[in-house]
Motif scaffolding. Structure first.
Motif, PDB file in Angstrom:
ATOM      1  N   ASP A 288       0.844  -1.202   0.132  1.00  0.00           N
ATOM      2  CA  ASP A 288      -0.053  -0.179  -0.014  1.00  0.00           C
ATOM      3  C   ASP A 288       0.799   1.305  -0.039  1.00  0.00           C
ATOM      4  OD1 ASP A 288      -2.331  -1.566   0.245  1.00  0.00           O
ATOM      5  OD2 ASP A 288      -2.138  -1.824   2.411  1.00  0.00           O
ATOM      6  N   PHE A 289       2.007   1.132   0.434  1.00  0.00           N
ATOM      7  CA  PHE A 289       2.862   2.209   0.553  1.00  0.00           C
ATOM      8  C   PHE A 289       4.429   2.046   0.548  1.00  0.00           C
ATOM      9  CE2 PHE A 289       2.412   1.025   4.925  1.00  0.00           C
ATOM     10  CZ  PHE A 289       3.720   1.129   5.446  1.00  0.00           C
ATOM     11  N   THR A 290       5.258   2.909  -0.072  1.00  0.00           N
ATOM     12  CA  THR A 290       6.688   2.617  -0.023  1.00  0.00           C
ATOM     13  C   THR A 290       7.461   3.619   0.791  1.00  0.00           C
ATOM     14  OG1 THR A 290       7.096   4.064  -1.858  1.00  0.00           O
ATOM     15  CG2 THR A 290       6.783   1.816  -2.514  1.00  0.00           C
ATOM     16  N   VAL A 291       8.642   3.110   1.326  1.00  0.00           N
ATOM     17  CA  VAL A 291       9.158   3.985   2.271  1.00  0.00           C
ATOM     18  C   VAL A 291      10.710   4.249   1.769  1.00  0.00           C
ATOM     19  CG1 VAL A 291      10.153   4.178   4.670  1.00  0.00           C
ATOM     20  CG2 VAL A 291       7.838   3.073   4.367  1.00  0.00           C
ATOM     21  N   LYS A 296      13.628  10.095   4.173  1.00  0.00           N
ATOM     22  CA  LYS A 296      12.571  10.303   5.105  1.00  0.00           C
ATOM     23  C   LYS A 296      11.450  10.763   4.383  1.00  0.00           C
ATOM     24  CE  LYS A 296      14.826  10.597   9.458  1.00  0.00           C
ATOM     25  NZ  LYS A 296      14.723  10.994  10.785  1.00  0.00           N
ATOM     26  N   SER A 297      10.713   9.775   3.375  1.00  0.00           N
ATOM     27  CA  SER A 297       9.605  10.148   2.740  1.00  0.00           C
ATOM     28  C   SER A 297       8.769   8.944   2.572  1.00  0.00           C
ATOM     29  CB  SER A 297       9.797  10.921   1.584  1.00  0.00           C
ATOM     30  OG  SER A 297      10.559   9.917   0.635  1.00  0.00           O
ATOM     31  N   LEU A 332       1.701   7.883   8.398  1.00  0.00           N
ATOM     32  CA  LEU A 332       2.688   6.819   8.377  1.00  0.00           C
ATOM     33  C   LEU A 332       3.905   7.244   8.675  1.00  0.00           C
ATOM     34  CD1 LEU A 332       1.186   5.289   5.124  1.00  0.00           C
ATOM     35  CD2 LEU A 332       1.479   4.107   7.252  1.00  0.00           C
ATOM     36  N   LYS A 333       4.369   8.557   8.039  1.00  0.00           N
ATOM     37  CA  LYS A 333       5.946   9.043   8.414  1.00  0.00           C
ATOM     38  C   LYS A 333       5.916   9.158   9.848  1.00  0.00           C
ATOM     39  CE  LYS A 333       8.962  12.803   6.909  1.00  0.00           C
ATOM     40  NZ  LYS A 333       8.830  14.041   6.070  1.00  0.00           N
ATOM     41  N   ALA A 334       5.065   9.779  10.559  1.00  0.00           N
ATOM     42  CA  ALA A 334       5.135  10.009  12.036  1.00  0.00           C
ATOM     43  C   ALA A 334       5.442   8.796  12.667  1.00  0.00           C
ATOM     44  CB  ALA A 334       3.772  10.795  12.478  1.00  0.00           C
ATOM     45  N   CYS A 335       4.765   7.896  12.354  1.00  0.00           N
ATOM     46  CA  CYS A 335       4.927   6.265  13.036  1.00  0.00           C
ATOM     47  C   CYS A 335       6.191   5.668  12.609  1.00  0.00           C
ATOM     48  CB  CYS A 335       3.631   5.410  12.773  1.00  0.00           C
ATOM     49  SG  CYS A 335       1.933   6.153  13.387  1.00  0.00           S
ATOM     50  N   LEU A 336       6.663   5.696  11.408  1.00  0.00           N
ATOM     51  CA  LEU A 336       7.728   4.846  11.041  1.00  0.00           C
ATOM     52  C   LEU A 336       9.246   5.627  10.740  1.00  0.00           C
ATOM     53  CD1 LEU A 336       5.581   2.883   7.967  1.00  0.00           C
ATOM     54  CD2 LEU A 336       5.808   2.273  10.516  1.00  0.00           C
ATOM     55  N   SER A 363      11.548  24.538  20.834  1.00  0.00           N
ATOM     56  CA  SER A 363      10.370  24.617  21.273  1.00  0.00           C
ATOM     57  C   SER A 363       9.344  25.274  20.251  1.00  0.00           C
ATOM     58  CB  SER A 363      10.234  25.010  22.641  1.00  0.00           C
ATOM     59  OG  SER A 363      10.641  26.228  22.833  1.00  0.00           O
ATOM     60  N   GLU A 364      10.018  26.692  19.669  1.00  0.00           N
ATOM     61  CA  GLU A 364       9.184  27.329  18.657  1.00  0.00           C
ATOM     62  C   GLU A 364       8.923  26.767  17.273  1.00  0.00           C
ATOM     63  OE1 GLU A 364      13.423  28.439  17.765  1.00  0.00           O
ATOM     64  OE2 GLU A 364      12.086  27.900  19.716  1.00  0.00           O
ATOM     65  N   ARG A 365       9.717  25.528  17.096  1.00  0.00           N
ATOM     66  CA  ARG A 365       9.363  25.261  15.750  1.00  0.00           C
ATOM     67  C   ARG A 365       8.402  24.054  15.726  1.00  0.00           C
ATOM     68  NH1 ARG A 365      15.709  24.274  13.600  1.00  0.00           N
ATOM     69  NH2 ARG A 365      16.431  26.298  13.598  1.00  0.00           N
ATOM     70  N   SER A 366       7.623  23.820  14.254  1.00  0.00           N
ATOM     71  CA  SER A 366       6.884  22.821  14.171  1.00  0.00           C
ATOM     72  C   SER A 366       6.928  22.288  12.672  1.00  0.00           C
ATOM     73  CB  SER A 366       5.401  23.438  14.647  1.00  0.00           C
ATOM     74  OG  SER A 366       4.959  24.501  13.530  1.00  0.00           O
ATOM     75  N   TRP A 367       6.681  21.140  12.364  1.00  0.00           N
ATOM     76  CA  TRP A 367       6.527  20.569  11.108  1.00  0.00           C
ATOM     77  C   TRP A 367       5.213  21.107  10.524  1.00  0.00           C
ATOM     78  CZ3 TRP A 367       7.916  16.477  14.808  1.00  0.00           C
ATOM     79  CH2 TRP A 367       9.180  15.916  14.649  1.00  0.00           C
ATOM     80  N   ASN A 368       5.469  21.226   9.045  1.00  0.00           N
ATOM     81  CA  ASN A 368       4.256  21.742   8.335  1.00  0.00           C
ATOM     82  C   ASN A 368       3.330  20.409   7.678  1.00  0.00           C
ATOM     83  OD1 ASN A 368       5.906  20.856   6.388  1.00  0.00           O
ATOM     84  ND2 ASN A 368       6.348  23.137   5.710  1.00  0.00           N
ATOM     85  N   ASP A 369       2.526  20.845   6.968  1.00  0.00           N
ATOM     86  CA  ASP A 369       1.410  19.881   6.218  1.00  0.00           C
ATOM     87  C   ASP A 369       0.919  18.932   6.879  1.00  0.00           C
ATOM     88  OD1 ASP A 369       2.017  21.362   3.805  1.00  0.00           O
ATOM     89  OD2 ASP A 369       3.819  20.184   3.295  1.00  0.00           O
ATOM     90  N   GLY A 370       0.577  19.270   8.213  1.00  0.00           N
ATOM     91  CA  GLY A 370       0.015  18.552   9.314  1.00  0.00           C
ATOM     92  C   GLY A 370       0.893  17.242   9.791  1.00  0.00           C
ATOM     93  N   LEU A 371       2.192  17.210   9.418  1.00  0.00           N
ATOM     94  CA  LEU A 371       3.112  16.263  10.057  1.00  0.00           C
ATOM     95  C   LEU A 371       3.225  16.511  11.717  1.00  0.00           C
ATOM     96  CD1 LEU A 371       5.044  13.730   9.964  1.00  0.00           C
ATOM     97  CD2 LEU A 371       6.897  15.450   9.389  1.00  0.00           C
TER      98      LEU A 371
END
Length: 648
Positions: A288-291, A296-297, A332-336, A363-371
């Motif tokens: 269903d997906f490739t890693v 890291k995608s 999937l990326k967050a988990c794997l 502490s002030e940084r965050s990932w984008n696109d919902g990651l």
């Protein structure tokens, strides 16, 4: 030497004119540079007996000379100004510049990168070009890698500046009301990213300002008036001096400066992330997906995409901010691919990103696109609202805005082409004041990390027992904790640094040279802090640096081992590798079996891996260089589009 002979020497700015460049290369000390340094020393000697008021008067005389058109880097300006700074340093702090530091000051003042080894005094060298370029009254920005270093350097050098009549300020993120005052000073200290953010804030302020009435600008032009500009915090970009320039202009070049505004996190939006996690748990890798572990995608296959869009895994009816497949891929990326205490930590119920180059926590940084929200769901935390971009600029584009740019680091060679391509900056190697006495011990290779860490603990106990200080550098927080557990088992006292850059950390790193001390740090925690040896430590062989694996960047390796052997001090370093090091498992899996087969549990059997490591690091660096080029091209395209829209 007579005055007339001395004035025949001309200091020019050879590095900022593209015509002077055929190809990027590394420069070294020249005979004419040595002459200029001698003249500065002779001039400084004549200032020892004059009053403070006369120091100020002479600075004002040079200011008038510059205002009348004298080039900043001409002999008549640079030599007396450097001499005045030297004398002010002596009166304020009790010591003077070494010849190599004066040479480094010339390198910076003429617009280049000065490669100075650890402990050679980069902090005080910055005062030389800062004072010189402050003479024109247009402002100088001194950029550091973190707020602690900015405050420390500003506080240390403020007496030097003020004795010569220069006003100095510092910009702090938590004190926005004082920023305009800081930027109006002759010399302004701050972090590189805060300078960039303040530029973006000024742009937003101008965009939100009331537009002039229809025809107002035309009326002003007919009357010969210049339209009033909306005032901002910054008053221009005349000169920037960048400390740890490779970290700011290379390592962080792929992370754009973004000012974001928080959006509301509705119940439907939050449910979408939880549903994506449920869907991700039902998918199978390679079906269903490739890693791609290297980049890291994760990508859904055609079958996987069809599966997540069909019942019963179909997307929710409301709450989606982007395509449903992106939600699933990010989950999937967050988990794997993202690991706690490696890529991020959880503190006070919040996900905080760990910088992969330095091991520091932001502490002030965050990932984008919902990651970021996907990681919060993974950790069972409250899902925070996504932030939308209000303004952005790449670090490359921001620092290219400066008319004059220079920087300091201990690891610039090897990246001359990139510094030249993006910033028109050459690299100049500044000689060390004393010969380097650092000893390189043979690399040891182990079949597993467990064997490696056991050796580390045994070796450290022996060294600390005879009074030798040890600094252990690890790649991740998780690995630093594993080393700490091994030391605990042998009852070895140590200091563990978790990567949060603040005053306490810098103090701990500064004490790493005490006799018998043991310090564990992620990568370059405390970078910019000098490690001085006490008498017992020097007698025991100086600081010993243990590198528990090779980093993906050879520069990070050089930065770590460069902490020992400062200014001719004794010191040593050793690389300890294992088959399950990330460099091998992710970038050269074919070597893993070979290393396990040939290595011994005590690491004493020689395994020829160093050439493999060098090739791997070169390959990875080329990939990252290409990524930085892609980011730059994207930012250029975006800038052109926005400019076109603004004039349409």
């Amino acid at each position: 030497m007579g005055v007339n002979t001395a004035r025949k020497l001309k200091i020019v700015r050879p590095f900022r004119d593209p015509r002077d460049w055929v190809r990027p290369t590394t420069h070294f000390l020249r005979d004419c540079d040595k002459q200029v340094v001698r003249h500065i020393g002779d001039f400084a000697a004549s200032l020892v007996d004059i009053r403070d008021a006369e120091l100020l008067e002479r600075t004002q005389e040079i200011r008038l000379r510059v205002a009348a058109g004298a080039p900043l880097c001409s002999y008549d300006v640079l030599v007396p100004m450097f001499a005045l700074v030297n004398e002010s340093l002596r009166r304020s702090l009790g010591f003077v510049y070494y010849d190599v530091q004066l040479y480094a000051g010339i390198v910076l003042a003429t617009g280049a990168i000065a490669e100075m080894k650890t402990g050679e005094g980069k902090t005080i060298v910055a005062a030389l070009p800062a004072c010189l370029h402050a003479l024109n009254g247009r402002g100088v920005h001194v950029a550091t890698v973190n707020q602690y270093l900015a405050e420390r350097d500003c506080q240390e050098l403020s007496p030097v500046y003020r004795r010569l009549g220069f006003e100095v300020g510092i910009t702090r993120a938590d004190q926005p009301q004082d920023k305009k005052i800081a930027y109006d000073c002759d010399i302004t200290y701050g972090t590189g990213y805060e300078f960039g953010f303040d530029f973006l804030r000024d742009q937003l302020s101008r965009q939100c300002s009331p537009r002039p009435r229809l025809g107002e600008r035309f009326r002003q032009s007919l009357q010969g008036q210049t339209p009033a500009a909306v005032p901002g915090m910054q008053r221009g970009h005349a000169m920037a001096i960048v400390d740890e320039v490779d970290s700011v202009l290379l390592d962080e070049a792929t992370t754009p400066l973004i000012i974001s505004l928080a959006a509301s996190a509705s119940t439907d939006v939050i449910k979408a992330y939880h549903r994506a996690r449920h869907v991700a748990d039902t998918l199978n890798e390679d079906v269903d997906f490739t890693v791609d572990a290297r980049t890291k995608s994760i990508r859904l296959t055609d079958d996987g995409s069809s599966k997540v869009h069909a019942p019963p895994l179909h997307p929710p009816a409301t709450g989606l901010l982007r395509p449903w497949s992106t939600y699933v891929e990010q989950s999937l990326k967050a988990c794997l691919l993202l690991t706690r205490d490696v890529d991020y930590v959880v503190r006070d119920g919040k996900v905080m990103i760990v910088d992969q180059y330095t091991g520091r926590i932001f502490s002030e940084r965050s990932w984008n696109d919902g990651l970021h929200q996907s990681v919060e769901v993974k950790e069972g935390l409250e899902v925070t609202a996504e932030r939308r971009s209000a303004a952005r600029i790449s670090r490359q584009r921001y620092f290219q805005m400066y008319e004059n740019l220079c920087g300091m680091t201990g690891t610039a060679t090897g990246h001359e082409a990139e510094f030249h391509k993006f910033y028109r900056l050459p690299v100049v190697v500044v000689p060390e004041r004393r010969p380097n006495r650092r000893v390189a011990l043979p690399t040891r290779v182990f079949p597993s990390s467990d064997d490696k860490y056991k050796f580390v603990a045994t070796d450290v106990k022996q060294r600390a027992g005879r009074g030798q200080p040890v600094l252990i550098g690890t790649r991740t927080i998780e690995e630093s904790q594993r080393v700490a557990q091994q030391l605990d088992q042998l009852c070895i006292p140590f200091q563990l640094l978790n990567g949060k850059q603040d005053e306490a950390e810098a103090e701990l790193v500064g004490r790493a040279g005490m006799s018998g001390s043991v310090t564990i740090a992620t990568n370059m925690a405390g970078r910019g802090t000098d490690i001085k040896l006490d008498a017992g430590a020097a007698e025991a062989g100086g600081l010993h640096v243990v590198a528990t694996e090779h980093q993906e960047s050879a520069r990070v390796d050089r930065q770590l081992i460069g902490r020992s052997g400062r200014q001719g001090d004794p010191g040593s370093f050793q690389f300890l590798l294992s088959a399950d090091d990330v460099l091998f498992t992710e970038f050269a899996p074919h070597l893993v079996a070979t290393i396990r087969r040939q290595a011994t549990r005590d690491g004493s059997t020689a395994v020829a891996v160093e050439q493999h490591v060098k090739r791997l690091q070169n390959r990875i660096e080329r990939q990252r260089y290409q990524l930085r080029c892609d980011v730059f091209r994207q930012e250029e395209w975006l800038g052109e589009v926005l400019q076109t829209l603004a004039h349409s």
